[in-house]
Write a protein that holds these residues in place. Structure first.
Motif, PDB file in Angstrom:
ATOM      1  N   GLU A 309       0.813  -1.211   0.000  1.00 22.69           N
ATOM      2  CA  GLU A 309       0.000   0.000   0.000  1.00 22.69           C
ATOM      3  C   GLU A 309       0.849   1.264   0.000  1.00 22.69           C
ATOM      4  O   GLU A 309       0.457   2.300  -0.565  1.00 22.69           O
ATOM      5  CB  GLU A 309      -0.941  -0.011   1.215  1.00 22.69           C
ATOM      6  N   ASP A 310       2.039   1.212   0.590  1.00 22.38           N
ATOM      7  CA  ASP A 310       2.841   2.419   0.770  1.00 22.38           C
ATOM      8  C   ASP A 310       3.735   2.760  -0.417  1.00 22.38           C
ATOM      9  O   ASP A 310       4.495   3.720  -0.362  1.00 22.38           O
ATOM     10  CB  ASP A 310       3.709   2.291   2.034  1.00 22.38           C
ATOM     11  N   ILE A 311       3.675   1.984  -1.490  1.00 24.30           N
ATOM     12  CA  ILE A 311       4.422   2.337  -2.686  1.00 24.30           C
ATOM     13  C   ILE A 311       3.746   3.539  -3.358  1.00 24.30           C
ATOM     14  O   ILE A 311       2.527   3.705  -3.274  1.00 24.30           O
ATOM     15  CB  ILE A 311       4.500   1.137  -3.652  1.00 24.30           C
ATOM     16  N   ILE A 312       4.518   4.391  -4.013  1.00 23.87           N
ATOM     17  CA  ILE A 312       3.966   5.566  -4.699  1.00 23.87           C
ATOM     18  C   ILE A 312       3.969   5.270  -6.193  1.00 23.87           C
ATOM     19  O   ILE A 312       5.020   4.990  -6.775  1.00 23.87           O
ATOM     20  CB  ILE A 312       4.783   6.832  -4.398  1.00 23.87           C
ATOM     21  N   VAL A 313       2.790   5.344  -6.808  1.00 27.01           N
ATOM     22  CA  VAL A 313       2.624   4.844  -8.177  1.00 27.01           C
ATOM     23  C   VAL A 313       1.942   5.874  -9.069  1.00 27.01           C
ATOM     24  O   VAL A 313       0.978   6.531  -8.655  1.00 27.01           O
ATOM     25  CB  VAL A 313       1.782   3.554  -8.189  1.00 27.01           C
ATOM     26  N   GLU A 314       2.455   6.005 -10.279  1.00 19.93           N
ATOM     27  CA  GLU A 314       1.768   6.720 -11.357  1.00 19.93           C
ATOM     28  C   GLU A 314       1.384   5.687 -12.411  1.00 19.93           C
ATOM     29  O   GLU A 314       2.157   4.769 -12.703  1.00 19.93           O
ATOM     30  CB  GLU A 314       2.676   7.784 -11.988  1.00 19.93           C
ATOM     31  N   PHE A 315       0.201   5.839 -12.990  1.00 19.19           N
ATOM     32  CA  PHE A 315      -0.296   4.863 -13.950  1.00 19.19           C
ATOM     33  C   PHE A 315      -0.103   5.350 -15.378  1.00 19.19           C
ATOM     34  O   PHE A 315      -0.475   6.480 -15.712  1.00 19.19           O
ATOM     35  CB  PHE A 315      -1.776   4.574 -13.699  1.00 19.19           C
ATOM     36  N   GLU A 316       0.510   4.515 -16.208  1.00 20.78           N
ATOM     37  CA  GLU A 316       0.653   4.796 -17.635  1.00 20.78           C
ATOM     38  C   GLU A 316      -0.280   3.849 -18.380  1.00 20.78           C
ATOM     39  O   GLU A 316      -0.079   2.636 -18.378  1.00 20.78           O
ATOM     40  CB  GLU A 316       2.094   4.585 -18.094  1.00 20.78           C
ATOM     41  N   ASP A 317      -1.301   4.397 -19.033  1.00 21.95           N
ATOM     42  CA  ASP A 317      -2.307   3.574 -19.687  1.00 21.95           C
ATOM     43  C   ASP A 317      -1.847   3.203 -21.094  1.00 21.95           C
ATOM     44  O   ASP A 317      -2.058   3.954 -22.051  1.00 21.95           O
ATOM     45  CB  ASP A 317      -3.647   4.305 -19.738  1.00 21.95           C
ATOM     46  N   VAL A 318      -1.233   2.038 -21.226  1.00 24.74           N
ATOM     47  CA  VAL A 318      -0.700   1.587 -22.507  1.00 24.74           C
ATOM     48  C   VAL A 318      -1.821   1.248 -23.488  1.00 24.74           C
ATOM     49  O   VAL A 318      -1.614   1.266 -24.706  1.00 24.74           O
ATOM     50  CB  VAL A 318       0.236   0.380 -22.301  1.00 24.74           C
ATOM     51  N   SER A 319      -3.035   0.982 -22.985  1.00 25.18           N
ATOM     52  CA  SER A 319      -4.138   0.676 -23.894  1.00 25.18           C
ATOM     53  C   SER A 319      -4.452   1.864 -24.794  1.00 25.18           C
ATOM     54  O   SER A 319      -4.803   1.700 -25.970  1.00 25.18           O
ATOM     55  CB  SER A 319      -5.385   0.250 -23.123  1.00 25.18           C
ATOM     56  N   HIS A 320      -4.307   3.084 -24.271  1.00 25.83           N
ATOM     57  CA  HIS A 320      -4.492   4.278 -25.100  1.00 25.83           C
ATOM     58  C   HIS A 320      -3.438   4.330 -26.196  1.00 25.83           C
ATOM     59  O   HIS A 320      -3.727   4.686 -27.341  1.00 25.83           O
ATOM     60  CB  HIS A 320      -4.410   5.546 -24.238  1.00 25.83           C
ATOM     61  N   ALA A 321      -2.211   3.971 -25.838  1.00 24.36           N
ATOM     62  CA  ALA A 321      -1.121   3.980 -26.816  1.00 24.36           C
ATOM     63  C   ALA A 321      -1.399   2.998 -27.943  1.00 24.36           C
ATOM     64  O   ALA A 321      -1.248   3.317 -29.128  1.00 24.36           O
ATOM     65  CB  ALA A 321       0.194   3.635 -26.130  1.00 24.36           C
TER      66      ALA A 321
END
Length: 352
Positions: A309-321
Motif C-alpha cells: 500500500e505504501d508504494i507511490i505509483v503513477e499509472f501509464e495507460d498503454v491501452s491508449h497507446a
C-alpha cells in the motif's frame, strides 16, 4: 436469389452458419449468396470502401465472422498489392510484468472489425533490432509495422523512412517530426516524482532507469538533471544495472547500494518489475517502506498497490497507446494524404 437484408440481420450466428453448403469453404461468393449482395459489393464492404454504407458493411462483416470467412492473403495481395496485415514487432521478454501484452491487446481491439489483421513478430535483445523490420519490408509480409523501445537515432526508423514504408512507434526519436508516434512524457514523470519526493522530505534519490540507449531513458535522465538541483535533491543513477536486467540482478544491486549508501531515502523506478525488486531489497535490509524510504514508480498494469500500500505509483495507460498506434498506421494506409498522427501523453502531477 436476393435475400431481405433485414431478415439476414435478424439471424443468429448459428443460423448463418447453417446457410453454408456442406463441404463449402466460405468465400466472398458465399457471403454474396447469403446476403443477396453482388460479390463486388461484398468485396468493397470487407475493404471498408467509403462508398458502401455502414449498415451494409456491418451486415457483411457479421456474416463473414459467423461463417468463418478468412480472406485469401495471396488473392488480396494480387488484387490490391496489400496483405491487410499490420505487424507489431515486440521484444521477446521473460518477465511477466511488461507492457507488450497490453499493447498487443489494445492494438488488436482497435483493428477488430476493420480489414486489417494483427501479427506479432518477436525480436531478441541480443540480436539486431533491424532484422525483423527488414524481413517485413523485403518480403512484403505486412502493410505497416508498429514497434517500441525506440532509440534517439533509431536505425529502424531511419530504414523505414528511407523506404517509405508505413509505421508508427511507441516512443519518440530524433526524427519524430517525420513519423507517427505515441509517447509518454517520462521527463515530466520524473519531474513530478521528484517534486512529490521533495515534499515528503526525501533528499537522496537512487534511480534505476532503462538502458541508456533508449529514448525514454534519456528523457528520464534529463528530468533528473534539470529538476533535482532546483529542489536541492541529490541523486545517483545506477550504472551497473538497468530495468531490462532480471529481477534478481536488480534486487541484488539495490541491496548492495543500500548497504554502502545508507543515506538513500527514495528509489525512483521505471517499471513494476524494478519496483517490486526494490521493495524486496528494502525489506530484507530491515527498512520500513513509506517511513525511512520511499519507492516511486510507474506501472502499466494496476497491481502494485495490492502488493504494498505504501508504494507511490503513477499509472501509464498503454491501452491508449495501442489504440492510437493502430489508428495511426491505418490512416497512413487508407488516407495517406492526411497528417501523421502524433501524441505525447503528459502525466498530471498528483500531490502524494
Amino acid at each position: 436469389m436476393k435475400r431481405n437484408s433485414a431478415k439476414i440481420e435478424n439471424l443468429s450466428a448459428e443460423e448463418l452458419r447453417q446457410l453454408v453448403l456442406p463441404g463449402e469453404r466460405p468465400t466472398q461468393k458465399t457471403i454474396s449468396r447469403i446476403s443477396g449482395l453482388a460479390v463486388a459489393t461484398v468485396s468493397r464492404a470487407l475493404g471498408d470502401a467509403p462508398d458502401i454504407g455502414q449498415s451494409t458493411k456491418e451486415m457483411v462483416r457479421s456474416i463473414a465472422d459467423a461463417i468463418g470467412y478468412v480472406p485469401n492473403r495471396a488473392g488480396v495481395r494480387l488484387r490490391t498489392g496489400r496483405t491487410n496485415v499490420i505487424t507489431l514487432v515486440v521484444p521477446a521478454e521473460g518477465e511477466v510484468i511488461n507492457n507488450s501484452a497490453k499493447l498487443t491487446n489494445s492494438i488488436a481491439l482497435e483493428l477488430r472489425g476493420t480489414p486489417f489483421h494483427l501479427n506479432a513478430l518477436p525480436w531478441f535483445p541480443d540480436e539486431d533490432s533491424l532484422r525483423p523490420i527488414k524481413y517485413i519490408v523485403e518480403t512484403h509480409s505486412a502493410d505497416a509495422v508498429i514497434f517500441n523501445m525506440t532509440e534517439p537515432r533509431d536505425q529502424r526508423v531511419e530504414y523505414l523512412l528511407k523506404h517509405g514504408f508505413p509505421f508508427a512507434t511507441h516512443g519518440r526519436t530524433e526524427w519524430c517530426d517525420k513519423h507517427a508516434y505515441y509517447d509518454y512524457d517520462n521527463q515530466a514523470f520524473v519531474c513530478a516524482a521528484l517534486k512529490n519526493l521533495a515534499a515528503r522530505g526525501r533528499k537522496n534519490i537512487h534511480a534505476i532507469l532503462p538502458p541508456a540507449n533508449q529514448n525514454y531513458a534519456q528523457d528520464m535522465i534529463r528530468g533528473l538533471e534539470e529538476t533535482a538541483p532546483k529542489l536541492g535533491l541529490a541523486y545517483r543513477i545506477a550504472q551497473n544495472v538497468d530495468s531490462d536486467r532480471s529481477s534478481d540482478a536488480i534486487r541484488h544491486w539495490i541491496t548492495h547500494r543500500l548497504t554502502h549508501s545508507p543515506d538513500i531515502d527514495a528509489i525512483l523506478c521505471s517499471s513494476s518489475k524494478v519496483a517490486i525488486a526494490a521493495i524486496v531489497a528494502i525489506e530484507q535490509q530491515g527498512l520500513s517502506l513509506g517511513e525511512s524510504i520511499d519507492v516511486y514508480t510507474k506501472e502499466v498494469i494496476p497491481l502494485l498497490k495490492m502488493f504494498r500500500e505504501d508504494i507511490i505509483v503513477e499509472f501509464e495507460d498503454v491501452s491508449h497507446a495501442g489504440s492510437f498506434l493502430a489508428k495511426a498506421v491505418m490512416r497512413q494506409l487508407l488516407h495517406p494524404d492526411q497528417p501523421l498522427m502524433q501524441h505525447l501523453e503528459i502525466p498530471v502531477a498528483t500531490p502524494r
